[in-house]
Design a protein around this motif. Sequence first.
Motif, PDB file in Angstrom:
ATOM      1  N   ARG A  65       0.833  -1.202   0.000  1.00 27.32           N
ATOM      2  CA  ARG A  65       0.000   0.000   0.000  1.00 27.32           C
ATOM      3  C   ARG A  65       0.869   1.253   0.000  1.00 27.32           C
ATOM      4  NH1 ARG A  65      -3.781   1.160   4.936  1.00 27.32           N
ATOM      5  NH2 ARG A  65      -2.131   2.567   5.490  1.00 27.32           N
ATOM      6  N   ILE A  66       1.920   1.254   0.794  1.00 26.48           N
ATOM      7  CA  ILE A  66       2.819   2.410   0.837  1.00 26.48           C
ATOM      8  C   ILE A  66       3.517   2.589  -0.509  1.00 26.48           C
ATOM      9  CG2 ILE A  66       4.943   3.291   1.860  1.00 26.48           C
ATOM     10  CD1 ILE A  66       3.961   2.130   4.519  1.00 26.48           C
ATOM     11  N   PHE A  67       3.983   1.503  -1.093  1.00 30.47           N
ATOM     12  CA  PHE A  67       4.665   1.570  -2.385  1.00 30.47           C
ATOM     13  C   PHE A  67       3.750   2.168  -3.454  1.00 30.47           C
ATOM     14  CE2 PHE A  67       5.687  -0.882  -6.382  1.00 30.47           C
ATOM     15  CZ  PHE A  67       6.805  -0.140  -6.738  1.00 30.47           C
ATOM     16  N   TYR A  68       2.557   1.617  -3.584  1.00 31.61           N
ATOM     17  CA  TYR A  68       1.644   2.101  -4.621  1.00 31.61           C
ATOM     18  C   TYR A  68       1.083   3.485  -4.284  1.00 31.61           C
ATOM     19  CZ  TYR A  68       2.187  -2.321  -6.935  1.00 31.61           C
ATOM     20  OH  TYR A  68       2.738  -3.402  -7.585  1.00 31.61           O
ATOM     21  N   ALA A  69       0.918   3.793  -3.005  1.00 33.50           N
ATOM     22  CA  ALA A  69       0.502   5.148  -2.621  1.00 33.50           C
ATOM     23  C   ALA A  69       1.577   6.151  -3.024  1.00 33.50           C
ATOM     24  CB  ALA A  69       0.229   5.224  -1.123  1.00 33.50           C
ATOM     25  N   GLY A  70       2.837   5.762  -2.877  1.00 34.57           N
ATOM     26  CA  GLY A  70       3.934   6.638  -3.293  1.00 34.57           C
ATOM     27  C   GLY A  70       3.912   6.886  -4.789  1.00 34.57           C
ATOM     28  N   LEU A  71       3.759   5.817  -5.569  1.00 34.35           N
ATOM     29  CA  LEU A  71       3.697   5.973  -7.025  1.00 34.35           C
ATOM     30  C   LEU A  71       2.518   6.848  -7.431  1.00 34.35           C
ATOM     31  CD1 LEU A  71       4.538   2.352  -8.261  1.00 34.35           C
ATOM     32  CD2 LEU A  71       6.058   4.353  -8.211  1.00 34.35           C
ATOM     33  N   ALA A  72       1.349   6.588  -6.839  1.00 37.26           N
ATOM     34  CA  ALA A  72       0.158   7.369  -7.170  1.00 37.26           C
ATOM     35  C   ALA A  72       0.339   8.825  -6.758  1.00 37.26           C
ATOM     36  CB  ALA A  72      -1.069   6.762  -6.494  1.00 37.26           C
ATOM     37  N   SER A  73       0.923   9.064  -5.595  1.00 32.54           N
ATOM     38  CA  SER A  73       1.124  10.432  -5.120  1.00 32.54           C
ATOM     39  C   SER A  73       2.044  11.208  -6.053  1.00 32.54           C
ATOM     40  CB  SER A  73       1.705  10.428  -3.706  1.00 32.54           C
ATOM     41  OG  SER A  73       0.790   9.881  -2.794  1.00 32.54           O
ATOM     42  N   PHE A  74       3.128  10.579  -6.477  1.00 30.95           N
ATOM     43  CA  PHE A  74       4.035  11.263  -7.400  1.00 30.95           C
ATOM     44  C   PHE A  74       3.336  11.559  -8.726  1.00 30.95           C
ATOM     45  CE2 PHE A  74       7.806   9.363  -5.000  1.00 30.95           C
ATOM     46  CZ  PHE A  74       8.178  10.579  -4.436  1.00 30.95           C
ATOM     47  N   TYR A  75       2.612  10.585  -9.246  1.00 27.66           N
ATOM     48  CA  TYR A  75       1.940  10.788 -10.541  1.00 27.66           C
ATOM     49  C   TYR A  75       0.903  11.906 -10.465  1.00 27.66           C
ATOM     50  CZ  TYR A  75      -1.096  10.218 -14.528  1.00 27.66           C
ATOM     51  OH  TYR A  75      -1.850  10.486 -15.642  1.00 27.66           O
ATOM     52  N   VAL A  76      -0.012  11.804  -9.507  1.00 29.53           N
ATOM     53  CA  VAL A  76      -1.073  12.796  -9.410  1.00 29.53           C
ATOM     54  C   VAL A  76      -0.491  14.156  -9.025  1.00 29.53           C
ATOM     55  CG1 VAL A  76      -3.227  13.427  -8.232  1.00 29.53           C
ATOM     56  CG2 VAL A  76      -2.821  11.057  -8.916  1.00 29.53           C
ATOM     57  N   GLY A  77       0.485  14.154  -8.133  1.00 25.43           N
ATOM     58  CA  GLY A  77       1.129  15.405  -7.754  1.00 25.43           C
ATOM     59  C   GLY A  77       1.783  16.096  -8.943  1.00 25.43           C
ATOM     60  N   ARG A  78       2.403  15.311  -9.801  1.00 17.45           N
ATOM     61  CA  ARG A  78       3.042  15.851 -11.014  1.00 17.45           C
ATOM     62  C   ARG A  78       1.982  16.374 -11.981  1.00 17.45           C
ATOM     63  NH1 ARG A  78       6.131  11.677 -11.776  1.00 17.45           N
ATOM     64  NH2 ARG A  78       4.795  10.598 -13.242  1.00 17.45           N
ATOM     65  N   GLU A  79       0.927  15.618 -12.176  1.00 16.57           N
ATOM     66  CA  GLU A  79      -0.124  16.012 -13.115  1.00 16.57           C
ATOM     67  C   GLU A  79      -0.870  17.262 -12.652  1.00 16.57           C
ATOM     68  OE1 GLU A  79      -1.000  14.568 -16.234  1.00 16.57           O
ATOM     69  OE2 GLU A  79       0.991  13.726 -15.886  1.00 16.57           O
ATOM     70  N   LEU A  80      -1.095  17.383 -11.342  1.00 16.59           N
ATOM     71  CA  LEU A  80      -1.868  18.505 -10.806  1.00 16.59           C
ATOM     72  C   LEU A  80      -0.981  19.618 -10.251  1.00 16.59           C
ATOM     73  CD1 LEU A  80      -4.687  16.578  -8.871  1.00 16.59           C
ATOM     74  CD2 LEU A  80      -4.753  17.520 -11.206  1.00 16.59           C
ATOM     75  N   ASP A  81       0.337  19.430 -10.343  1.00 15.02           N
ATOM     76  CA  ASP A  81       1.286  20.376  -9.761  1.00 15.02           C
ATOM     77  C   ASP A  81       0.947  20.619  -8.290  1.00 15.02           C
ATOM     78  OD1 ASP A  81       3.559  21.963  -9.775  1.00 15.02           O
ATOM     79  OD2 ASP A  81       2.452  23.772 -10.360  1.00 15.02           O
ATOM     80  N   ASP A  82       0.766  19.516  -7.569  1.00 15.05           N
ATOM     81  CA  ASP A  82       0.352  19.545  -6.166  1.00 15.05           C
ATOM     82  C   ASP A  82       1.536  19.116  -5.289  1.00 15.05           C
ATOM     83  OD1 ASP A  82      -0.636  18.839  -3.591  1.00 15.05           O
ATOM     84  OD2 ASP A  82      -2.614  18.388  -4.415  1.00 15.05           O
ATOM     85  N   GLY A  83       2.189  20.099  -4.688  1.00 17.51           N
ATOM     86  CA  GLY A  83       3.347  19.817  -3.846  1.00 17.51           C
ATOM     87  C   GLY A  83       3.031  18.941  -2.652  1.00 17.51           C
ATOM     88  N   GLY A  84       1.810  19.033  -2.134  1.00 18.01           N
ATOM     89  CA  GLY A  84       1.423  18.202  -0.998  1.00 18.01           C
ATOM     90  C   GLY A  84       1.427  16.723  -1.347  1.00 18.01           C
ATOM     91  N   LEU A  85       0.945  16.398  -2.527  1.00 16.69           N
ATOM     92  CA  LEU A  85       0.959  14.997  -2.952  1.00 16.69           C
ATOM     93  C   LEU A  85       2.382  14.521  -3.233  1.00 16.69           C
ATOM     94  CD1 LEU A  85      -2.217  14.766  -5.190  1.00 16.69           C
ATOM     95  CD2 LEU A  85      -1.800  13.609  -3.021  1.00 16.69           C
ATOM     96  N   ILE A  86       3.195  15.389  -3.792  1.00 18.52           N
ATOM     97  CA  ILE A  86       4.593  15.016  -4.034  1.00 18.52           C
ATOM     98  C   ILE A  86       5.301  14.773  -2.699  1.00 18.52           C
ATOM     99  CG2 ILE A  86       6.804  15.828  -4.958  1.00 18.52           C
ATOM    100  CD1 ILE A  86       5.108  17.181  -7.220  1.00 18.52           C
ATOM    101  N   THR A  87       4.991  15.588  -1.703  1.00 16.68           N
ATOM    102  CA  THR A  87       5.541  15.366  -0.360  1.00 16.68           C
ATOM    103  C   THR A  87       5.096  14.017   0.182  1.00 16.68           C
ATOM    104  OG1 THR A  87       5.665  17.730   0.093  1.00 16.68           O
ATOM    105  CG2 THR A  87       5.592  16.265   2.014  1.00 16.68           C
ATOM    106  N   LYS A  88       3.833  13.667  -0.040  1.00 15.59           N
ATOM    107  CA  LYS A  88       3.323  12.364   0.403  1.00 15.59           C
ATOM    108  C   LYS A  88       4.095  11.242  -0.303  1.00 15.59           C
ATOM    109  CE  LYS A  88       0.339  11.694   2.695  1.00 15.59           C
ATOM    110  NZ  LYS A  88       0.350  11.527   4.152  1.00 15.59           N
TER     111      LYS A  88
END
Length: 158
Positions: free
Chosen positions: A22-45
């Motif tokens: 869950r942590i691994f895939y949450a990390g991948l999803a956070s980076f992807y969505v954070g990059r797509e939405l330019d959301d620093g909070g998700l990139i931090t996650k």
Amino acid sequence: QQYLSIQSLTTANMSNSGDFFRIFYAGLASFYVGRELDDGGLITKGTECKDWIEKLVVSASTWNFQNKAYLLQAEEQFCERNFDAAERLYDAAILSAKTHKFVNEQALSNELAGHFYRDTGRKIKSVNYFMRAFENYTEWGAVAKASSLTEYLDESER
């Protein structure tokens, strides 16, 4: 948000294999969505998840977690626009997954590297990674997933 939360997970309750996945895939999803939405909070996650997996490389098993750490590091570097480091880390993730016989994670690493090259304007190079992902997914038995990559393989003809 509940799937991206790592606060509830500790080393003590890591006996459930689903937690580190869950942590691994949450990390991948956070980076992807954070990059797509330019959301620093998700990139931090995503970075928090990456840091957690990196600890498992040392404390639990290099064999099981090294390729995951490299892939999360590659995604983090992609988000930071450090493309040279990202390239090296995608290749390290692919090699580690291959060396440790995780064909499914080798496929995923190749696929994400393909998206990286495609998104950074290197479509011809991306096709090579998508082709390897296609082969890995097929070897793993994920034929439908492999078929979903054909749209990217056809890009070399455009």
